[in-house]
Design a protein around this motif. Sequence first.
Motif, short mmCIF file in Angstrom:
data_model
loop_
_atom_site.label_atom_id
_atom_site.label_comp_id
_atom_site.label_asym_id
_atom_site.label_seq_id
_atom_site.Cartn_x
_atom_site.Cartn_y
_atom_site.Cartn_z
N ARG A 43 7.94 -4.10 2.61
CA ARG A 43 8.23 -3.24 3.76
C ARG A 43 7.97 -1.77 3.46
N HIS A 44 8.26 -1.33 2.24
CA HIS A 44 7.91 0.04 1.88
C HIS A 44 6.40 0.23 1.98
N GLY A 45 5.64 -0.73 1.44
CA GLY A 45 4.19 -0.62 1.50
C GLY A 45 3.68 -0.53 2.92
N VAL A 46 4.15 -1.41 3.79
CA VAL A 46 3.69 -1.43 5.19
C VAL A 46 4.15 -0.19 5.95
N LEU A 47 5.44 0.11 5.90
CA LEU A 47 5.97 1.23 6.68
C LEU A 47 5.38 2.57 6.26
N GLY A 98 -1.01 4.99 0.25
CA GLY A 98 -1.85 3.91 -0.22
C GLY A 98 -1.09 2.84 -0.98
N VAL A 99 -1.84 1.90 -1.51
CA VAL A 99 -1.26 0.78 -2.27
C VAL A 99 -0.52 1.29 -3.50
N SER A 100 -0.93 2.44 -4.03
CA SER A 100 -0.25 2.98 -5.21
C SER A 100 1.23 3.23 -4.94
#
Length: 161
Positions: A21-25, A33-35
């Motif tokens: 969820r952190h990645g998406v939000l 980015g993905v990093s």
Amino acid sequence: MKDIQIRTHINPGDLGFVVYRHGVLYSEEYNYGVSFETYVGAGLYEFYKNFNPRLDSVWICELDNKIVGFLLLMHRENNAAQLRYFYFEPECRGMGLGNKLMQLFLDFAKECGYRSAYLWTTNELVAAHHLYKKFGFTLTEEKTSHEFGKPLVEQRYDLIL
């Protein structure tokens, strides 16, 4: 808010969901980015690997058995508590949950005898800055960064307990 449950134990799948969820939000809302997602994953691994229930805690908000918010307190050197991975799903913002979790964080930190608390955030999270300042945190450090796939300013907030 009355339908939201807050628990303090980690179930299988919780940490992976919080990373996801952190990645998406943060991608959708701030173009991280993905990093950033890998940063969150590494931090949650560190938290769980070093977890001590007398010094560390999580607050997991659930609505209809779905995680809608999260915050953790991680013990650090010099008797300091670090606030990390504070987030809410968009539909659960503005309900007072941020205030509730901040108070739970501070109450736990004081019960544990921590002398200070701190967190790292970025210049773009204006609503979060307001909440941190409301609870007495002050901006103490800034540094430019490209850690999350774009230029930004990382900020440290500190609080003496």
